[in-house]
Design an enzyme around this catalytic site. Structure first.
Site, PDB file in Angstrom:
ATOM      1  N   SER A 138       0.862  -1.191   0.000  1.00  0.00           N
ATOM      2  CA  SER A 138       0.000   0.000   0.000  1.00  0.00           C
ATOM      3  C   SER A 138       0.890   1.229   0.000  1.00  0.00           C
ATOM      4  CB  SER A 138      -0.873   0.008   1.253  1.00  0.00           C
ATOM      5  OG  SER A 138      -1.427   1.290   1.473  1.00  0.00           O
ATOM      6  N   TYR A 151      -1.898  -1.404  10.309  1.00  0.00           N
ATOM      7  CA  TYR A 151      -1.962  -1.748   8.876  1.00  0.00           C
ATOM      8  C   TYR A 151      -0.729  -1.240   8.146  1.00  0.00           C
ATOM      9  CZ  TYR A 151      -3.826  -1.345   4.032  1.00  0.00           C
ATOM     10  OH  TYR A 151      -4.031  -1.401   2.674  1.00  0.00           O
TER      11      TYR A 151
HETATM   12  P1  NAD Z   1     -11.674  -5.647   0.554  1.00  0.00           P
HETATM   13  O1  NAD Z   1     -11.953  -5.515   2.000  1.00  0.00           O
HETATM   14  O2  NAD Z   1     -12.665  -5.104  -0.423  1.00  0.00           O
HETATM   15  O3  NAD Z   1     -11.439  -7.196   0.213  1.00  0.00           O
HETATM   16  C1  NAD Z   1     -10.568  -7.955   0.978  1.00  0.00           C
HETATM   17  C2  NAD Z   1     -10.865  -9.438   0.788  1.00  0.00           C
HETATM   18  O4  NAD Z   1      -9.916 -10.157   1.601  1.00  0.00           O
HETATM   19  C3  NAD Z   1     -12.265  -9.835   1.269  1.00  0.00           C
HETATM   20  O5  NAD Z   1     -12.883 -10.658   0.318  1.00  0.00           O
HETATM   21  C4  NAD Z   1     -11.996 -10.573   2.574  1.00  0.00           C
HETATM   22  O6  NAD Z   1     -12.947 -11.590   2.863  1.00  0.00           O
HETATM   23  C5  NAD Z   1     -10.613 -11.158   2.308  1.00  0.00           C
HETATM   24  N1  NAD Z   1      -9.907 -11.485   3.550  1.00  0.00           N
HETATM   25  C6  NAD Z   1      -9.806 -10.735   4.676  1.00  0.00           C
HETATM   26  N2  NAD Z   1      -9.153 -11.400   5.628  1.00  0.00           N
HETATM   27  C7  NAD Z   1      -8.826 -12.615   5.109  1.00  0.00           C
HETATM   28  C8  NAD Z   1      -8.153 -13.752   5.620  1.00  0.00           C
HETATM   29  N3  NAD Z   1      -7.717 -13.803   6.892  1.00  0.00           N
HETATM   30  N4  NAD Z   1      -7.970 -14.813   4.803  1.00  0.00           N
HETATM   31  C9  NAD Z   1      -8.443 -14.788   3.530  1.00  0.00           C
HETATM   32  N5  NAD Z   1      -9.100 -13.748   3.008  1.00  0.00           N
HETATM   33  C10 NAD Z   1      -9.291 -12.670   3.782  1.00  0.00           C
HETATM   34  O7  NAD Z   1     -10.222  -5.033   0.352  1.00  0.00           O
HETATM   35  P2  NAD Z   1      -9.553  -4.276  -0.904  1.00  0.00           P
HETATM   36  O8  NAD Z   1      -9.717  -2.819  -0.708  1.00  0.00           O
HETATM   37  O9  NAD Z   1      -9.949  -4.920  -2.180  1.00  0.00           O
HETATM   38  O10 NAD Z   1      -8.020  -4.599  -0.581  1.00  0.00           O
HETATM   39  C11 NAD Z   1      -7.314  -5.649  -1.225  1.00  0.00           C
HETATM   40  C12 NAD Z   1      -5.830  -5.491  -0.978  1.00  0.00           C
HETATM   41  O11 NAD Z   1      -5.404  -4.229  -1.471  1.00  0.00           O
HETATM   42  C13 NAD Z   1      -5.421  -5.512   0.495  1.00  0.00           C
HETATM   43  O12 NAD Z   1      -4.146  -6.114   0.615  1.00  0.00           O
HETATM   44  C14 NAD Z   1      -5.325  -4.037   0.840  1.00  0.00           C
HETATM   45  O13 NAD Z   1      -4.488  -3.810   1.930  1.00  0.00           O
HETATM   46  C15 NAD Z   1      -4.748  -3.513  -0.450  1.00  0.00           C
HETATM   47  N6  NAD Z   1      -4.921  -2.075  -0.661  1.00  0.00           N
HETATM   48  C16 NAD Z   1      -6.168  -1.531  -0.735  1.00  0.00           C
HETATM   49  C17 NAD Z   1      -6.294  -0.163  -0.961  1.00  0.00           C
HETATM   50  C18 NAD Z   1      -7.637   0.494  -1.094  1.00  0.00           C
HETATM   51  O14 NAD Z   1      -7.683   1.730  -1.038  1.00  0.00           O
HETATM   52  N7  NAD Z   1      -8.712  -0.253  -1.291  1.00  0.00           N
HETATM   53  C19 NAD Z   1      -5.160   0.626  -1.096  1.00  0.00           C
HETATM   54  C20 NAD Z   1      -3.909   0.041  -0.993  1.00  0.00           C
HETATM   55  C21 NAD Z   1      -3.808  -1.323  -0.788  1.00  0.00           C
HETATM   56  C1  4PL Z   2      -3.934   6.498   0.314  1.00  0.00           C
HETATM   57  O1  4PL Z   2      -4.213   1.101   1.630  1.00  0.00           O
HETATM   58  O2  4PL Z   2      -3.350   3.681   0.283  1.00  0.00           O
HETATM   59  C2  4PL Z   2      -6.626   5.028   2.339  1.00  0.00           C
HETATM   60  C3  4PL Z   2      -7.000   2.560   2.973  1.00  0.00           C
HETATM   61  N1  4PL Z   2      -5.838   5.917   1.667  1.00  0.00           N
HETATM   62  O3  4PL Z   2      -6.154   1.437   2.683  1.00  0.00           O
HETATM   63  C4  4PL Z   2      -5.116   1.850   1.947  1.00  0.00           C
HETATM   64  C5  4PL Z   2      -4.747   5.485   1.020  1.00  0.00           C
HETATM   65  C6  4PL Z   2      -6.311   3.694   2.348  1.00  0.00           C
HETATM   66  C7  4PL Z   2      -4.403   4.135   0.976  1.00  0.00           C
HETATM   67  C8  4PL Z   2      -5.218   3.250   1.693  1.00  0.00           C
END
Ligand code: NAD
Ligand code: 4PL
Length: 245
Positions: A138, A151
């Site tokens: 992230s 996180y």
């Molecule tokens: P989300 O919450 O929409 O989806 C996450 C999925 O992971 C869900 O289906 C959940 O059931 C599953 N999950 C959670 N815990 C679990 C476990 N213990 N075992 C197996 N599955 C599990 O999340 P997202 O926003 O799509 O995020 C996906 C990835 O992207 C994550 O690694 C998150 O940290 C990263 N990320 C997200 C953002 C953002 O802004 N959405 C930004 C940077 C990074």
């Molecule tokens: C810029 O990884 O990268 C909010 C929430 N804002 O999870 C993230 C920023 C979120 C991010 C993320």
């Protein structure tokens, strides 16, 4: 069809970014396995996108991870591509971060990623298979984004793990890279207080608009492909230019 016949597993693929990654890998011709603690969600997503299989797996549970790789080994031998995407995305001010929260976030986001890397790369090596590991980090590791200290720490740990494993696994033909998305309009974010941050984050982006799961999925597909064969240990930032590193 640049991933034709490759076997790829995506964790956290029931929704959000993981689901988009899985769909993109299917479109590129891979046999895709969806793993998610939400088993029913993974099943439904797999059916809709034409994935090869779905498993209900908690990546923080060593026995569940062992069972997953037993099934993978029996049917496919080993993975060609592992995408560690599953994570909890909390919104919690520092004053409320206690040890229980810390352990939960580190347990899933960092230790879960470790358990998946351990099992997948042991199996790749045992079967003499080259491989690709792609970890979803992230851009909060650069920005120090508030309301998610555990996180951010876990994601910085994922970056460190990526760099270390690249060195140790390169001689075995396995590359290990990470992607650092900025704020993405995923299912999880849409339902959380992070949804309030889009306006602020857009102000910091060089490219305007809201980050979508597909923006991340397309870069992951590149890293999974032969086009990325000379890259390892890298952190590829995918955030519309919010951060330069
Ligand atoms: P989300 O919450 O929409 O989806 C996450 C999925 O992971 C869900 O289906 C959940 O059931 C599953 N999950 C959670 N815990 C679990 C476990 N213990 N075992 C197996 N599955 C599990 O999340 P997202 O926003 O799509 O995020 C996906 C990835 O992207 C994550 O690694 C998150 O940290 C990263 N990320 C997200 C953002 C953002 O802004 N959405 C930004 C940077 C990074
Ligand atoms: C810029 O990884 O990268 C909010 C929430 N804002 O999870 C993230 C920023 C979120 C991010 C993320």
């Amino acid at each position: 069809m640049r991933l034709k016949d490759r076997v790829a597993l995506v964790t956290g693929a029931a929704q959000g970014i993981g689901r988009a990654i899985a769909a993109r890998l299917v479109a590129d011709g891979a046999q895709v396995i969806l793993a998610d603690v939400n088993a029913a969600g993974a099943e439904a997503a797999a059916g809709e996108m034409g994935a090869a299989a779905a498993f209900g797996t908690d990546i923080a549970d060593p026995q569940a991870v062992a069972a997953l790789f037993e099934a993978v080994g029996a049917r496919w031998g080993a993975l060609d591509v592992l995408v560690n995407n599953a994570a909890i995305v909390p919104f919690i001010p520092w004053d409320e971060v206690d040890l229980a929260h810390w352990n939960r976030i580190i347990g899933v986001n960092l230790t879960g990623t470790f358990l998946m890397c351990r099992a997948a790369t042991d199996q790749m090596r045992a079967r003499g298979r080259a491989g690709r590991v792609i970890n979803i980090a992230s851009n909060t590791v650069f920005a120090g984004t508030p309301n998610m200290a555990a996180y951010v720490a876990a994601k910085a740990g994922v970056v460190g793990l990526t760099r270390a494993l690249a060195t140790e696994l390169g001689p075995h033909g396995i590359t290990v890279n990470a992607v650092s998305p900025g704020l993405i309009e995923s299912d999880g974010v849409k339902a959380s207080p992070h949804a309030q941050a889009f306006e602020f984050v857009e102000m910091l982006q060089a490219i305007k608009g809201r980050g979508q799961p597909e923006h991340v999925a397309d870069v992951v597909a590149f890293l999974a492909s032969d086009d990325a064969r000379w890259m390892t240990g890298q952190l590829v930032n995918v955030d519309a230019g919010m951060i330069r590193h």
